[in-house]
Enzyme design. Sequence first.
Site, PDB file in Angstrom:
ATOM      1  N   ASP A 269      42.429  51.851  36.564  1.00  0.00           N
ATOM      2  CA  ASP A 269      42.287  51.361  37.934  1.00  0.00           C
ATOM      3  C   ASP A 269      41.270  52.251  38.634  1.00  0.00           C
ATOM      4  OD1 ASP A 269      43.016  50.010  40.365  1.00  0.00           O
ATOM      5  OD2 ASP A 269      45.014  49.755  39.528  1.00  0.00           O
TER       6      ASP A 269
ATOM      7  N   ASP B 148      39.724  48.301  42.482  1.00  0.00           N
ATOM      8  CA  ASP B 148      40.578  48.083  43.648  1.00  0.00           C
ATOM      9  C   ASP B 148      39.758  47.667  44.882  1.00  0.00           C
ATOM     10  OD1 ASP B 148      43.325  48.483  44.803  1.00  0.00           O
ATOM     11  OD2 ASP B 148      42.251  49.931  46.056  1.00  0.00           O
TER      12      ASP B 148
ATOM     13  N   GLU C 222      39.142  43.381  42.164  1.00  0.00           N
ATOM     14  CA  GLU C 222      40.182  42.853  43.062  1.00  0.00           C
ATOM     15  C   GLU C 222      39.525  42.564  44.403  1.00  0.00           C
ATOM     16  OE1 GLU C 222      44.368  43.945  45.231  1.00  0.00           O
ATOM     17  OE2 GLU C 222      42.642  45.269  45.274  1.00  0.00           O
TER      18      GLU C 222
ATOM     19  N   HIS D 166      51.869  44.324  40.955  1.00  0.00           N
ATOM     20  CA  HIS D 166      52.636  45.368  41.639  1.00  0.00           C
ATOM     21  C   HIS D 166      52.634  45.209  43.159  1.00  0.00           C
ATOM     22  CE1 HIS D 166      48.492  46.451  41.900  1.00  0.00           C
ATOM     23  NE2 HIS D 166      48.777  47.356  42.809  1.00  0.00           N
ATOM     24  N   ASP D 167      51.830  44.277  43.686  1.00  0.00           N
ATOM     25  CA  ASP D 167      51.760  44.063  45.136  1.00  0.00           C
ATOM     26  C   ASP D 167      52.510  42.815  45.576  1.00  0.00           C
ATOM     27  OD1 ASP D 167      50.095  46.244  45.556  1.00  0.00           O
ATOM     28  OD2 ASP D 167      48.268  45.075  45.234  1.00  0.00           O
TER      29      ASP D 167
HETATM   30  C1  NOJ Z   1      45.202  47.014  46.330  1.00  0.00           C
HETATM   31  C2  NOJ Z   1      46.244  47.649  45.483  1.00  0.00           C
HETATM   32  O1  NOJ Z   1      46.637  46.763  44.477  1.00  0.00           O
HETATM   33  C3  NOJ Z   1      47.375  48.039  46.386  1.00  0.00           C
HETATM   34  O2  NOJ Z   1      48.513  48.449  45.681  1.00  0.00           O
HETATM   35  C4  NOJ Z   1      46.866  49.115  47.318  1.00  0.00           C
HETATM   36  O3  NOJ Z   1      47.875  49.430  48.252  1.00  0.00           O
HETATM   37  C5  NOJ Z   1      45.615  48.668  48.074  1.00  0.00           C
HETATM   38  N1  NOJ Z   1      44.669  48.005  47.221  1.00  0.00           N
HETATM   39  C6  NOJ Z   1      44.915  49.843  48.693  1.00  0.00           C
HETATM   40  O4  NOJ Z   1      44.319  50.630  47.699  1.00  0.00           O
END
Ligand code: NOJ
Length: 558
Positions: free
Chosen positions: A100, A213, A263, A335-336
Amino acid sequence: MNSEGTWWQDAVVYQIYPQSFNDSDGDGVGDLSGIHERLDYLDELGVDIIWLNPVYDSPHHDDGYDVRDYRSIREEYGTMADWEQLLAALHERDMRLIMDLVVNHTSDEHEWFQASRRAPDGEYGDYYVWRDGRPATDATDSPGPPDRAPPNDWEAAFGGPAWSYDDLRGQYYLHLFLEEQPDLDWTTPDVRTDVYEMMEWWLEKGIDGFRLDVINLVSKPADLSSGRGPGIEACAGGPRLEEFLAEMAAETFDNYDAVTIGEMPAVTVEQARRYTGPDGPLDMVFHFDHMTLDYDEEDGWWGLTEPSLADLKEVITRWQTELADGWNALYLGNHDQPRIVSRFGDDEQYRYESATALATLLLTLRGTPFIYQGDELSIRNYPFESLAEQEDAMTVGRVQAAIDRGEIDSFETVRELVRERTRDNARTPMQWDATANAGFTDGDPWLPVNPDYREVNAAAQQDDPRSVLAYYQRLIELRHETPALVYGEYELLLPAHESVFAYRRTLEDDRLLVVLNLDDEPSRLETLAASPRLLGNYDDPTDTTTLRPYEAVIAQDP
Ligand code: NOJ
């Protein structure tokens, strides 16, 4: 960048959230040796690539997305030697590793930020987005001095203003996320050079790619002196983004056999085509269009609605067809996000059926599928009762900010919503077996284990041919043996059907049908009657024109 038949297009990715995967030393936190111990499990599942959420040294205000040192490993996770052993062990098994990459922001404890606040004219003075702010006469809400308001009224993604005031430097700095996550200023050439050097350092160590990210936020609008609403939306796809991505690609991963997935909140298909098309800098993007289907039109995240099948079909079909000359990154959870069986399925009566139907969707579309840890066991949302039980900086931050602004009285008002939304749903420990703490740790787990782990765990499912895990294994195997499932053209069938999602995948003479009844009632269907089945989540039917609740079928299209 894109060409058919690469290792990452043929692959199935498995996402590991290291904090919650497997704890080898009893401190309640998962670690790298813990992952190493479970490689047989991943091998048997049949996945090809592991994406590791951040494992770098970090104060963990946002679970590792606040990096303090990009070149070292968080102590709780082990050492660089452990990481190297893990990489070697994966490569020995012909599996790959994606790291990541968090470079929109750093931790406020990163040495660049500490130097930047101390010495505005020094080497790191311009590494972050610093501004004086606006003169204010009555700035009672000002996060800085009363006579200085922030430069604009952007909100941070995790609640509160997107600007914090640093007393030492006497200026505001931008943070699209937590105040402990200051945004880097990508217009400063040295920032980019340092980031690229760091990326190259990891590529030289032998990694196989990056998940980048929130990478579409790195280029901020040139004028920051006005604006309101979510800062993320204002920065997504900023003016110099494509230039930065192209430069990054040329300086780093283009020189390696590495895969990249950006992402990108708020990204459109149109943009994704440019970023990932034949001349684009990246291989894939994670879009969010299907992650907001249960958001209320007016209240967004704060309003919960049932995701409609019509909308899900629309989003998936749009990305499948309009990105046909590019390549999709396929995911239903991570995970989000909440657990997929709870969000899109039925995690009670039809838990097996709906978890396997969703697996079928994920693994039969055109693109590279990403399985999030535990979804292959049908782990469901956790019954959180209070805010105090939760660690998720986003949920806690948003709720706290709404309470501070007087928009809600207390957590009680939003308890049900939070239960569905909190990112901690996905972060509870992996459920390995029926022993204490689901075999995740001998210590005290950092987040509680889902109470149903005695029935729902990997060991139980490994012994059961009619388990969600066994179905995932068969499905991954089928995908690996069937190029039409990977590369075939996608065509939506029965577009108006209210409970069935059906599509055809065609590669030359090979035509496959995928038919999913995403409903807890039977659905009638004539089309399938004569089709020989390749895989399904029920035993062969006696009545070939009725799909049972959450029935999924992959069949040859005669
Ligand atoms: C996306 C990540 O997947 C998330 O977990 C994170 O809180 C935010 N970006 C900020 O880095």
